[in-house]
Write an enzyme that holds these catalytic residues in place. Sequence first.
Site, short mmCIF file in Angstrom:
data_model
loop_
_atom_site.label_atom_id
_atom_site.label_comp_id
_atom_site.label_asym_id
_atom_site.label_seq_id
_atom_site.Cartn_x
_atom_site.Cartn_y
_atom_site.Cartn_z
CG ASP A 30 6.33 47.67 62.99
OD1 ASP A 30 6.84 46.61 62.58
OD2 ASP A 30 6.16 47.92 64.21
CB CYS A 260 12.50 30.03 63.59
SG CYS A 260 12.08 31.53 62.71
NE ARG A 327 15.13 37.67 67.47
CZ ARG A 327 14.27 37.86 66.47
NH1 ARG A 327 12.99 37.88 66.73
NH2 ARG A 327 14.68 37.99 65.23
C1 UDX Z 1 15.31 28.85 60.47
C2 UDX Z 1 14.87 28.08 59.22
O1 UDX Z 1 16.01 27.55 58.55
C3 UDX Z 1 14.05 28.95 58.29
O2 UDX Z 1 13.58 28.19 57.18
C4 UDX Z 1 12.87 29.52 59.08
O3 UDX Z 1 12.10 30.37 58.30
C5 UDX Z 1 13.37 30.27 60.31
O4 UDX Z 1 14.17 29.41 61.10
P1 UDX Z 1 17.22 30.58 61.08
O5 UDX Z 1 16.66 30.55 62.47
O6 UDX Z 1 17.56 31.88 60.47
O7 UDX Z 1 16.21 29.87 60.06
O8 UDX Z 1 18.57 29.73 61.11
P2 UDX Z 1 19.12 28.35 60.53
O9 UDX Z 1 20.21 28.65 59.59
O10 UDX Z 1 18.08 27.45 60.08
O11 UDX Z 1 19.79 27.77 61.86
C6 UDX Z 1 19.03 27.57 63.05
C7 UDX Z 1 19.89 27.14 64.20
O12 UDX Z 1 20.35 25.82 64.03
C8 UDX Z 1 21.14 27.99 64.42
O13 UDX Z 1 21.28 28.21 65.80
C9 UDX Z 1 22.26 27.13 63.90
O14 UDX Z 1 23.50 27.41 64.54
C10 UDX Z 1 21.76 25.75 64.24
N1 UDX Z 1 22.28 24.67 63.39
C11 UDX Z 1 21.96 24.65 62.06
C12 UDX Z 1 23.05 23.66 63.93
O15 UDX Z 1 23.34 23.66 65.14
N2 UDX Z 1 23.47 22.65 63.13
C13 UDX Z 1 23.17 22.60 61.81
O16 UDX Z 1 23.58 21.63 61.15
C14 UDX Z 1 22.40 23.63 61.26
#
Ligand code: UDX
Length: 434
Positions: A30, A260, A327
């Site tokens: 890194d 993401c 974030r």
């Molecule tokens: C996501 C993807 O799931 C993963 O496959 C990718 O590689 C990176 O982005 P992540 O950002 O870690 O992962 O979180 P995730 O659990 O998917 O939730 C994303 C957001 O959606 C969170 O803010 C969560 O609170 C929100 N969410 C999720 C909802 O508001 N409702 C839901 O039903 C599910």
Amino acid sequence: MKIGVIGTGYVGMVTAVGLADLGHQVIGTDKVTEKIEKASRGEVPIYEPGLEELLNKNLKNGNLTFDPDLEKTIRASDVLFVCVNTPQRKDGSADMTFVEGVSRCIAENLNGYKLIVEKSTVPVRTSFWIKRTISLYKKGDSSFDVASNPEFLREGSALSDFLNPERIVIGAESEKAKNWLIKIYEKYKDKIHMTNIDTSELIKHASNSFLAMKISFINLISDLCEKTDADVELVAQGMGLDSRIGKQFLRAGLGYGGSCFPKDVRALVKIGEDLGLDMSLVKAVDQINKKRIQKFINLIKKALWILTNKRLAVLGLAFKPRTDDIRNAPSIDIIRKLMEEEAYLSLYDPEAAENVKKLFPEDPPNIHYAKSAYQALEKANAALFITEWEEFEKLDLKKVKKLMDKPIVVDGRNIFEPDKMKELGFEYYCIGRK
Ligand code: UDX
């Protein structure tokens, strides 16, 4: 095969540790030397269950080493996983400067055949540009392949996602590249979905945008529920019983955050628009998500009318439970808006408070960081639930009521049952149900 992992952020660190745990010889590098120093000592700068233990295990058994020298790492590796970040630019597109820089460095240090694997989330066609960059800048006649292997890990369960994958998407062209990647992921051979490179790149953006679309869709339905007698939790359950729809990612609330979804949705819009397509479906996903914050503020105002000088317990700061990541966390915009209204905030999160403190330093009585949820709730005029930590589900609600000045709860994540809350004497506001 020696594997170099370039970039030891979230994805890179999990990839390096995961690949080492599969038995490969891995070097992590890194440009931030401090990260490398910490990692070499077995320290993980992020909160991710199990990661530190597995990092230490693989440092000890010699499968994993770290080196701040990118050029040396490139020369010492047969396979290079590119895990550098691709931040969002003003126009929504992904900034590929770091990927380009790494590609040039790989070209300049190509001391034999190498397989370059993109792991970072990148727009479709990126591998074409990596290939072109390396061809333009390489000195000798060493050959190389570029492949795509997008990462689907979720923060908070990143390691188990890596070690128990539902799918391993690989986009590769040459037989050699395909075979090497199959060998790397031999343990998960039956989970491999082999495609061409453009397809693999698009699977990542399409998957994340689709999941984000499910969330925005249920949030829109929750608005409809609020205008009628419907209950969004039961609507989601009823929808989810249809296996074509599925139960997951239908939780209504404050919308999606994190590193993401917001970025990937906007990037997909940009990719499509640049290719002359009408991306209004995906655009609406982003627009609906943005409106969740103001809706929540309106809900708080519905409960409290005037927010000035009100003592509010803000519970949950991370963008989702089981992470310290803030974030694009809804909490940040909510705190900002509540500060504009001159409310007194007592903030609590099991993991993310220190990160939020950097943005909003302790400044009593305006901003105070509580040591526990109960402490945040002391004398509060209302409790605002922003992240659905398990800890909150287990709160002793009778105690909560006694601690609070007024038993008003505004729940942005539907953590509690409305009937139970009313029975306990709370005035309870939630999303898409009464
Ligand atoms: C996501 C993807 O799931 C993963 O496959 C990718 O590689 C990176 O982005 P992540 O950002 O870690 O992962 O979180 P995730 O659990 O998917 O939730 C994303 C957001 O959606 C969170 O803010 C969560 O609170 C929100 N969410 C999720 C909802 O508001 N409702 C839901 O039903 C599910």
